[in-house]
Design a protein around this motif. Structure first.
Motif, PDB file in Angstrom:
ATOM      1  N   LEU A 143       8.988  -1.103 -16.879  1.00 27.05           N
ATOM      2  CA  LEU A 143       8.721  -2.455 -16.392  1.00 27.05           C
ATOM      3  C   LEU A 143       8.577  -2.460 -14.872  1.00 27.05           C
ATOM      4  O   LEU A 143       7.667  -3.078 -14.322  1.00 27.05           O
ATOM      5  CB  LEU A 143       9.864  -3.395 -16.810  1.00 27.05           C
ATOM      6  N   ASN A 144       9.475  -1.747 -14.196  1.00 27.96           N
ATOM      7  CA  ASN A 144       9.413  -1.673 -12.733  1.00 27.96           C
ATOM      8  C   ASN A 144       8.091  -1.064 -12.288  1.00 27.96           C
ATOM      9  O   ASN A 144       7.437  -1.545 -11.358  1.00 27.96           O
ATOM     10  CB  ASN A 144      10.591  -0.839 -12.207  1.00 27.96           C
ATOM     11  N   GLN A 145       7.662   0.002 -12.978  1.00 30.22           N
ATOM     12  CA  GLN A 145       6.394   0.646 -12.650  1.00 30.22           C
ATOM     13  C   GLN A 145       5.228  -0.309 -12.880  1.00 30.22           C
ATOM     14  O   GLN A 145       4.281  -0.361 -12.085  1.00 30.22           O
ATOM     15  CB  GLN A 145       6.224   1.918 -13.499  1.00 30.22           C
ATOM     16  N   THR A 146       5.293  -1.102 -13.963  1.00 28.99           N
ATOM     17  CA  THR A 146       4.233  -2.076 -14.245  1.00 28.99           C
ATOM     18  C   THR A 146       4.141  -3.117 -13.133  1.00 28.99           C
ATOM     19  O   THR A 146       3.044  -3.507 -12.720  1.00 28.99           O
ATOM     20  CB  THR A 146       4.490  -2.769 -15.601  1.00 28.99           C
ATOM     21  N   MET A 147       5.289  -3.585 -12.639  1.00 29.82           N
ATOM     22  CA  MET A 147       5.291  -4.561 -11.543  1.00 29.82           C
ATOM     23  C   MET A 147       4.695  -3.956 -10.268  1.00 29.82           C
ATOM     24  O   MET A 147       3.918  -4.599  -9.563  1.00 29.82           O
ATOM     25  CB  MET A 147       6.717  -5.057 -11.270  1.00 29.82           C
ATOM     26  N   ILE A 148       5.045  -2.704  -9.978  1.00 30.57           N
ATOM     27  CA  ILE A 148       4.532  -2.048  -8.769  1.00 30.57           C
ATOM     28  C   ILE A 148       3.012  -1.910  -8.845  1.00 30.57           C
ATOM     29  O   ILE A 148       2.299  -2.278  -7.905  1.00 30.57           O
ATOM     30  CB  ILE A 148       5.189  -0.667  -8.575  1.00 30.57           C
ATOM     31  N   VAL A 149       2.508  -1.393  -9.970  1.00 28.04           N
ATOM     32  CA  VAL A 149       1.052  -1.186 -10.060  1.00 28.04           C
ATOM     33  C   VAL A 149       0.319  -2.517 -10.176  1.00 28.04           C
ATOM     34  O   VAL A 149      -0.838  -2.622  -9.759  1.00 28.04           O
ATOM     35  CB  VAL A 149       0.678  -0.214 -11.215  1.00 28.04           C
ATOM     36  N   SER A 150       0.985  -3.556 -10.718  1.00 28.13           N
ATOM     37  CA  SER A 150       0.373  -4.891 -10.726  1.00 28.13           C
ATOM     38  C   SER A 150       0.232  -5.411  -9.295  1.00 28.13           C
ATOM     39  O   SER A 150      -0.763  -6.059  -8.950  1.00 28.13           O
ATOM     40  CB  SER A 150       1.217  -5.869 -11.549  1.00 28.13           C
ATOM     41  N   GLY A 151       1.241  -5.128  -8.450  1.00 27.23           N
ATOM     42  CA  GLY A 151       1.155  -5.486  -7.031  1.00 27.23           C
ATOM     43  C   GLY A 151       0.022  -4.755  -6.337  1.00 27.23           C
ATOM     44  O   GLY A 151      -0.702  -5.343  -5.515  1.00 27.23           O
ATOM     45  N   MET A 152      -0.151  -3.471  -6.673  1.00 27.60           N
ATOM     46  CA  MET A 152      -1.262  -2.704  -6.104  1.00 27.60           C
ATOM     47  C   MET A 152      -2.601  -3.309  -6.531  1.00 27.60           C
ATOM     48  O   MET A 152      -3.500  -3.509  -5.706  1.00 27.60           O
ATOM     49  CB  MET A 152      -1.168  -1.235  -6.539  1.00 27.60           C
ATOM     50  N   LEU A 153      -2.721  -3.625  -7.833  1.00 31.10           N
ATOM     51  CA  LEU A 153      -3.965  -4.217  -8.343  1.00 31.10           C
ATOM     52  C   LEU A 153      -4.236  -5.556  -7.669  1.00 31.10           C
ATOM     53  O   LEU A 153      -5.380  -5.857  -7.291  1.00 31.10           O
ATOM     54  CB  LEU A 153      -3.874  -4.379  -9.866  1.00 31.10           C
ATOM     55  N   LEU A 154      -3.189  -6.382  -7.486  1.00 30.28           N
ATOM     56  CA  LEU A 154      -3.348  -7.667  -6.799  1.00 30.28           C
ATOM     57  C   LEU A 154      -3.897  -7.466  -5.385  1.00 30.28           C
ATOM     58  O   LEU A 154      -4.804  -8.183  -4.948  1.00 30.28           O
ATOM     59  CB  LEU A 154      -2.002  -8.391  -6.746  1.00 30.28           C
ATOM     60  N   SER A 155      -3.368  -6.472  -4.670  1.00 31.77           N
ATOM     61  CA  SER A 155      -3.843  -6.223  -3.304  1.00 31.77           C
ATOM     62  C   SER A 155      -5.303  -5.774  -3.311  1.00 31.77           C
ATOM     63  O   SER A 155      -6.088  -6.156  -2.432  1.00 31.77           O
ATOM     64  CB  SER A 155      -2.960  -5.174  -2.610  1.00 31.77           C
ATOM     65  N   TYR A 156      -5.672  -4.961  -4.307  1.00 33.71           N
ATOM     66  CA  TYR A 156      -7.074  -4.502  -4.390  1.00 33.71           C
ATOM     67  C   TYR A 156      -8.018  -5.679  -4.657  1.00 33.71           C
ATOM     68  O   TYR A 156      -9.129  -5.737  -4.102  1.00 33.71           O
ATOM     69  CB  TYR A 156      -7.227  -3.466  -5.508  1.00 33.71           C
ATOM     70  N   ILE A 157      -7.582  -6.616  -5.522  1.00 30.82           N
ATOM     71  CA  ILE A 157      -8.418  -7.793  -5.831  1.00 30.82           C
ATOM     72  C   ILE A 157      -8.562  -8.677  -4.590  1.00 30.82           C
ATOM     73  O   ILE A 157      -9.661  -9.145  -4.276  1.00 30.82           O
ATOM     74  CB  ILE A 157      -7.813  -8.584  -7.017  1.00 30.82           C
ATOM     75  N   ILE A 158      -7.446  -8.917  -3.866  1.00 32.47           N
ATOM     76  CA  ILE A 158      -7.497  -9.709  -2.623  1.00 32.47           C
ATOM     77  C   ILE A 158      -8.446  -9.052  -1.622  1.00 32.47           C
ATOM     78  O   ILE A 158      -9.277  -9.718  -0.987  1.00 32.47           O
ATOM     79  CB  ILE A 158      -6.085  -9.853  -2.010  1.00 32.47           C
TER      80      ILE A 158
END
Length: 457
Positions: A143-158
């Motif tokens: 779950l922690n890893q999913t949150m981290i990579v979701s944050g990375m994906l969010l930054s890439y989309i921004i």
């Protein structure tokens, strides 16, 4: 009255893990900001400066994780997450208002920001593991890893959404907008309770029981867990008195400490972050097209990372740790070595071949080495040395992340990209060999069995 104060468990778990999104955002945002910063400040031929600006966050994280771990034992997990969120806010805004050509200023601010990133990497898993029921702890690292990579994906989309702005506005907004999720984290954590384990350790047993009523179903379960927490706290206090840094490398523990630290170091020295930080520049070098027009590639990598982390949660307890990590490392190594071999045998191969192989690397990394490193680190260290050994493993991991971020631009300036990735490919193979001969299997074994196996070597 008591009912009104009850905090929903879903709220606790969401905001307890939300620091992972911030951690991922700040790791990923420079990927898209860097091409615009390069143009704005004329840094196209300044590999050293680019490396330092990119890796400064990881350099700060080396110290942030270690400091946060110790301070959280004094001040509490919740208070340290609040302090980290404020550092995220201030560091993000200061990055966004960097003076023109202020490379040294930006590096210093990003080192400051990195202390919060390192703190989040230490605090979020600790808080979550202390709040979640025992039966769900096996999936927490996923779950922690999913949150981290979701944050990375969010930054890439921004980054992608802001790419059509003028260069001097684009990178500043990309970096500055990290303050928004940081504020969300701060106000969410204000309503979170403190960890029951910390409350017991500081003599607030009644408060610990109250927190457990938010996240456990019945009084029997609460009584048993409170009893277990008190027993563990006593054991940890005794262990802390009888151990020192020298204990880590005594004959009894040396095998397990080398295994855990080795896995944490190999995870970064295998070169994953070279892709995550520099994929637009990698595509630019491969195709000749401007890096600022290649911002769809980070989004593709981010989607692969998120899907891989979800796959890991689904298969986490169905395969041995060593089997997954050796299989992943082998495919990752081949993904880095094959482009160099193919390019040597067929010099006219499409330059995009390397990008395709990088996607294969990211796919296998996302459900093997990325999450399993922290599963193994969490399971392998005996109680007597767990705090110190986990901190040391985290520091080695951040040192690897920092060095890869710093050295990759210098390496690609000095040699072909295929050769650089081939070096990382060889390190991947060494990681597989290290796992084969130095890392014990931990799946399905109690912490006591793992300790007995390791200390008996």
């Amino acid at each position: 009255m008591e009912k009104e104060k009850k905090i929903p468990s879903g709220f606790i778990y969401f905001f307890g893990s939300f620091g992972g999104i911030l951690f991922g955002y700040d790791i990923g945002v420079m990927t898209g900001a860097l091409p615009f910063l390069q143009i704005d400040w004329g840094l196209q031929n300044s590999a050293g400066v680019i490396g330092w600006i990119t890796s400064a966050v990881m350099f700060g994280a080396i110290f942030g994780g270690a400091i946060a771990g110790q301070l959280s034992d004094r001040l509490g997990r919740r208070r340290m997450i609040l302090i980290s969120a404020l550092i995220f806010v201030v560091g993000s805004l200061l990055s966004g208002v960097s003076p023109h050509n202020g490379a040294i200023y930006l590096i210093i601010v990003r080192i400051f920001l990195g202390t919060a990133v390192g703190a989040a990497s230490a605090l979020v898993p600790a808080y979550m593991s202390e709040m979640a029921p025992a039966k769900f702890r096996g999936q927490l690292s996923g779950l922690n890893q999913t949150m981290i990579v979701s944050g990375m994906l969010l930054s890439y989309i921004i980054d992608f959404l802001l790419k059509d702005l003028p260069e001097h506005w684009a990178w500043r907004l990309m970096l500055g907008l990290a303050a928004v999720p940081a504020l969300i984290l701060y106000f969410g954590v204000l309503k979170l309770p403190e960890s029951p384990r910390f409350l017991v350790r500081t003599g607030h047993e009644d408060e610990a029981r109250k927190v457990l009523t938010y996240i456990r179903k019945d009084d029997t379960e609460i009584d048993k867990e409170l009893s277990d927490i008190k027993e563990t706290a006593k054991d940890e206090k005794n262990a802390a008195v009888s151990t020192s840094w020298a204990t880590l490398f005594s004959g009894k523990y040396r095998y397990l400490v080398i295994a855990g630290i080795g896995v944490a170091a190999f995870q970064q020295f295998q070169g994953a972050n070279a892709i995550f930080y520099y994929i637009p520049l990698i595509v630019e070098k491969a195709t000749g097209n401007a890096a600022s027009s290649a911002l769809m590639w980070p989004i593709i990598q981010g989607v692969i990372l998120v899907l891989g982390s979800l796959l890991y949660i689904a298969i986490a307890d169905r395969f041995n740790r060593r089997t997954l990590i050796m299989m992943g490392g082998t495919v990752m190594g081949l993904s880095f070595l094959l482009p160099a071999i193919i390019n040597w045998m067929m010099p006219n191969t499409s330059p995009m071949m390397i990008v395709v192989f990088l996607c294969i690397y990211v796919a296998f990394y996302s459900f093997t080495w990325a999450p399993l490193t922290w599963v193994i680190v969490g399971e392998i260290f005996p109680l007597a040395i767990r705090g110190r050994a986990s901190g040391l493993a985290s520091s080695f991991n951040w040192i690897g992340s920092w060095l890869v971020g710093l050295l990759f631009p210098l390496m690609t300036a000095a040699m072909p990209q295929e050769a650089v990735f081939a070096i990382f490919g060889i390190i991947c193979i060494f990681g597989v060999i290290f796992t084969k001969f130095c890392v014990p299997e931990t799946r399905g074994r109690s912490l006591e069995e793992i300790e007995e196996q390791g200390t008996g070597k």
